[in-house]
Enzyme design. Sequence first.
Site, PDB file in Angstrom:
ATOM      1  N   ASN A 213       1.070  -1.156   0.028  1.00  0.00           N
ATOM      2  CA  ASN A 213      -0.074   0.113  -0.167  1.00  0.00           C
ATOM      3  C   ASN A 213       0.840   1.286  -0.198  1.00  0.00           C
ATOM      4  O   ASN A 213       2.275   1.210  -0.004  1.00  0.00           O
ATOM      5  CB  ASN A 213      -0.959  -0.037   1.174  1.00  0.00           C
ATOM      6  CG  ASN A 213      -0.139  -0.062   2.433  1.00  0.00           C
ATOM      7  OD1 ASN A 213       0.529   1.071   2.754  1.00  0.00           O
ATOM      8  ND2 ASN A 213      -0.191  -1.195   3.423  1.00  0.00           N
ATOM      9  N   ASP A 281      -4.533  -5.748   5.252  1.00  0.00           N
ATOM     10  CA  ASP A 281      -5.742  -6.483   5.886  1.00  0.00           C
ATOM     11  C   ASP A 281      -5.554  -7.911   5.269  1.00  0.00           C
ATOM     12  O   ASP A 281      -6.071  -8.957   5.732  1.00  0.00           O
ATOM     13  CB  ASP A 281      -7.152  -6.011   5.293  1.00  0.00           C
ATOM     14  CG  ASP A 281      -7.306  -4.526   5.974  1.00  0.00           C
ATOM     15  OD1 ASP A 281      -7.079  -4.260   7.247  1.00  0.00           O
ATOM     16  OD2 ASP A 281      -7.667  -3.523   5.472  1.00  0.00           O
ATOM     17  N   LYS A 291       8.195 -18.224  -9.032  1.00  0.00           N
ATOM     18  CA  LYS A 291       7.636 -17.051  -9.887  1.00  0.00           C
ATOM     19  C   LYS A 291       6.441 -17.627 -10.683  1.00  0.00           C
ATOM     20  O   LYS A 291       6.809 -18.679 -11.253  1.00  0.00           O
ATOM     21  CB  LYS A 291       8.732 -16.454 -10.646  1.00  0.00           C
ATOM     22  CG  LYS A 291       8.195 -15.288 -11.341  1.00  0.00           C
ATOM     23  CD  LYS A 291       9.214 -14.758 -12.179  1.00  0.00           C
ATOM     24  CE  LYS A 291       8.514 -13.756 -13.137  1.00  0.00           C
ATOM     25  NZ  LYS A 291       9.460 -13.249 -14.187  1.00  0.00           N
ATOM     26  N   ASP A 310      -5.120  -9.011  13.192  1.00  0.00           N
ATOM     27  CA  ASP A 310      -5.268  -7.617  13.552  1.00  0.00           C
ATOM     28  C   ASP A 310      -4.492  -7.489  14.450  1.00  0.00           C
ATOM     29  O   ASP A 310      -4.535  -7.697  15.898  1.00  0.00           O
ATOM     30  CB  ASP A 310      -6.756  -7.318  13.695  1.00  0.00           C
ATOM     31  CG  ASP A 310      -6.905  -5.669  13.866  1.00  0.00           C
ATOM     32  OD1 ASP A 310      -6.023  -5.102  14.585  1.00  0.00           O
ATOM     33  OD2 ASP A 310      -7.944  -5.047  13.341  1.00  0.00           O
ATOM     34  N   ILE A 311      -3.056  -6.887  14.288  1.00  0.00           N
ATOM     35  CA  ILE A 311      -2.167  -6.470  15.407  1.00  0.00           C
ATOM     36  C   ILE A 311      -2.585  -5.803  16.501  1.00  0.00           C
ATOM     37  O   ILE A 311      -2.512  -6.131  17.806  1.00  0.00           O
ATOM     38  CB  ILE A 311      -1.065  -5.925  14.760  1.00  0.00           C
ATOM     39  CG1 ILE A 311      -0.420  -6.909  13.725  1.00  0.00           C
ATOM     40  CG2 ILE A 311       0.045  -5.860  15.764  1.00  0.00           C
ATOM     41  CD1 ILE A 311       0.608  -6.391  12.731  1.00  0.00           C
ATOM     42  N   PHE A 328      -4.324   3.894  14.996  1.00  0.00           N
ATOM     43  CA  PHE A 328      -4.418   5.029  13.942  1.00  0.00           C
ATOM     44  C   PHE A 328      -5.745   4.588  12.979  1.00  0.00           C
ATOM     45  O   PHE A 328      -5.801   3.272  13.036  1.00  0.00           O
ATOM     46  CB  PHE A 328      -3.315   5.083  13.106  1.00  0.00           C
ATOM     47  CG  PHE A 328      -2.518   6.319  13.557  1.00  0.00           C
ATOM     48  CD1 PHE A 328      -1.927   6.185  14.748  1.00  0.00           C
ATOM     49  CD2 PHE A 328      -2.413   7.476  12.871  1.00  0.00           C
ATOM     50  CE1 PHE A 328      -1.074   7.288  15.205  1.00  0.00           C
ATOM     51  CE2 PHE A 328      -1.560   8.550  13.216  1.00  0.00           C
ATOM     52  CZ  PHE A 328      -1.063   8.446  14.509  1.00  0.00           C
ATOM     53  N   LYS A 346     -11.768  -2.582  18.225  1.00  0.00           N
ATOM     54  CA  LYS A 346     -10.490  -2.907  18.504  1.00  0.00           C
ATOM     55  C   LYS A 346     -10.138  -2.723  19.740  1.00  0.00           C
ATOM     56  O   LYS A 346      -9.067  -3.831  20.349  1.00  0.00           O
ATOM     57  CB  LYS A 346      -9.382  -1.986  17.585  1.00  0.00           C
ATOM     58  CG  LYS A 346      -9.801  -1.874  16.278  1.00  0.00           C
ATOM     59  CD  LYS A 346      -8.638  -2.054  15.297  1.00  0.00           C
ATOM     60  CE  LYS A 346      -8.939  -2.108  13.920  1.00  0.00           C
ATOM     61  NZ  LYS A 346      -7.741  -2.781  12.990  1.00  0.00           N
TER      62      LYS A 346
HETATM   63  N1  CTP Z   1      -4.227  -2.549  12.052  1.00  0.00           N
HETATM   64  C1  CTP Z   1      -3.519  -3.674  12.778  1.00  0.00           C
HETATM   65  N2  CTP Z   1      -3.604  -4.851  12.156  1.00  0.00           N
HETATM   66  C2  CTP Z   1      -4.431  -5.040  10.940  1.00  0.00           C
HETATM   67  C3  CTP Z   1      -4.927  -3.936  10.439  1.00  0.00           C
HETATM   68  C4  CTP Z   1      -4.874  -2.782  11.230  1.00  0.00           C
HETATM   69  O1  CTP Z   1      -2.885  -3.384  13.840  1.00  0.00           O
HETATM   70  N3  CTP Z   1      -4.221  -6.161  10.450  1.00  0.00           N
HETATM   71  C5  CTP Z   1      -3.975  -1.340  13.153  1.00  0.00           C
HETATM   72  C6  CTP Z   1      -3.621   0.035  12.339  1.00  0.00           C
HETATM   73  O2  CTP Z   1      -2.027  -0.109  12.616  1.00  0.00           O
HETATM   74  C7  CTP Z   1      -4.085   0.863  12.898  1.00  0.00           C
HETATM   75  C8  CTP Z   1      -5.568   0.438  12.930  1.00  0.00           C
HETATM   76  O3  CTP Z   1      -5.361  -0.797  13.194  1.00  0.00           O
HETATM   77  O4  CTP Z   1      -3.497   1.418  14.041  1.00  0.00           O
HETATM   78  C9  CTP Z   1      -6.462   0.854  12.270  1.00  0.00           C
HETATM   79  O5  CTP Z   1      -6.069   0.410  10.829  1.00  0.00           O
HETATM   80  P1  CTP Z   1      -7.120   0.665   9.442  1.00  0.00           P
HETATM   81  O6  CTP Z   1      -6.390  -0.038   8.316  1.00  0.00           O
HETATM   82  O7  CTP Z   1      -7.760   1.825   9.328  1.00  0.00           O
HETATM   83  O8  CTP Z   1      -8.153  -0.481  10.256  1.00  0.00           O
HETATM   84  P2  CTP Z   1      -8.767  -1.646   9.518  1.00  0.00           P
HETATM   85  O9  CTP Z   1      -9.143  -2.604  10.701  1.00  0.00           O
HETATM   86  O10 CTP Z   1      -7.993  -2.188   8.293  1.00  0.00           O
HETATM   87  O11 CTP Z   1     -10.370  -1.172   9.159  1.00  0.00           O
HETATM   88  P3  CTP Z   1     -10.875  -1.053   7.809  1.00  0.00           P
HETATM   89  O12 CTP Z   1      -9.976  -1.508   6.831  1.00  0.00           O
HETATM   90  O13 CTP Z   1     -12.277  -1.341   7.749  1.00  0.00           O
HETATM   91  O14 CTP Z   1     -11.028   0.487   7.703  1.00  0.00           O
END
Ligand code: CTP
Length: 401
Positions: A213, A281, A291, A310-311, A328, A346
């Site tokens: 990303n 995600d 490859k 989801d960390i 964030f 979360k």
């Molecule tokens: N985050 C994380 N691990 C993941 C996804 C997100 O730790 N697998 C953390 C990011 O570091 C950030 C927060 O979760 O602090 C929100 O990230 P965001 O991408 O906005 O949230 P998502 O859970 O991916 O929600 P969505 O894609 O539905 O907006």
Amino acid sequence: MKANPRILLIIGGGIAAYKSCELVRLIRKNGGHVTCVLTEGGSHFVTAMTLAALSENPVHTTLWDLKNEVEMGHIQLSRQADLVVVCPATADLMAKMAAGIADSLATTLLLATDKPVLAAPAMNVRMWQHAATQRNVATLRASGVTVLDPDEGAMACGEFGPGRLPEPEAIWSAIKAALGDARPAPGPLTGRHALVTAGPTHEPIDPVRYIANRSSGKQGFAIAGALAALGARVTLVAGPVNLPTPAAVTRIDVETAREMAAAVEAALPADVAVMVAAVADWRVADAAGQKLKKDGSGQVPPLLLTENPDILATLCRVANRPPLVVGFAAETEKVIEHAQAKLARKGADWIVANDVSGDVMGGALNAVHIVTAAGVDSLPEMPKDAVATALAQRIADALAR
Ligand code: CTP
């Protein structure tokens, strides 16, 4: 760096061990104190007498020394230093470190220490390049050990390639950097450990392609630097970015979400965690080992995705959850509403919401809203460094309460 750092030097069993004598001299010349631990292997290349004379300190060789266990237990020995240096770090020693084996004084110290560890590898090129060694090096780095890259060149065994011990001057520079990292200037966050994630993650499709990303890592790096500037010991878990490490910050580089999750877990406990990383995600469910090739039929390969851990959510639920967890939220619409939902979902204490519908990703400016259960604190648009300073200050205030 502190004026007279105390170095615990572990000497592994390889021909490069003779260069550790030069390193002892360099550390002494620069005002440092050295205590040497000579492994059984190392003692075949240099003697305890040489190291004792150069370091002007007794040399430790065995775990089973009753007198020393009374006077200077191995646990104490591992804690009295400012930095533990392994030089040369042999393939065997690093394998044991990575596996957590404690079968000698050196390996026991390495497992027992609460101090930063720096390893200067030296070995035959094939041993260095072997998948097992590379795996061990990656494991050590993910758990916070600074593993230097070996030099490239002609080796004692007659082969050529990476595996030579870095020059003692280069190791000394790395020692200075590691000591700087470990000792931020005093401030309101002195004595606190802050954990920060930053940057994107890369999720492999095959050995040459990945899903990524647009996160630049700038905001997370600025926050790590701002927390260190307030005196915190900062561990920065960084995805693949092209940014210098902020002063006095310990950086752990990772690629994938799963590596980031492991590095975050290994860095605990922490007083505060700020999860700025744009974690992917999804990852490819079954990344190809080779490859992917066009087969000429015009058929495209199906990419089956699976969800990454989801960390942030995991961190909020672990037993040793940091007392303050900040997430964030990058949103393109209904910024505050989505952030409030994320806060609840979360389990974070604060969500810093930013509107990424413009060019925030990679840009220098950011306008954020700090969303908590108590309300919303909206900051005006400002440079990412200023956002970082404002957030670090709020964190210091919250931890002081
Ligand atoms: N985050 C994380 N691990 C993941 C996804 C997100 O730790 N697998 C953390 C990011 O570091 C950030 C927060 O979760 O602090 C929100 O990230 P965001 O991408 O906005 O949230 P998502 O859970 O991916 O929600 P969505 O894609 O539905 O907006």
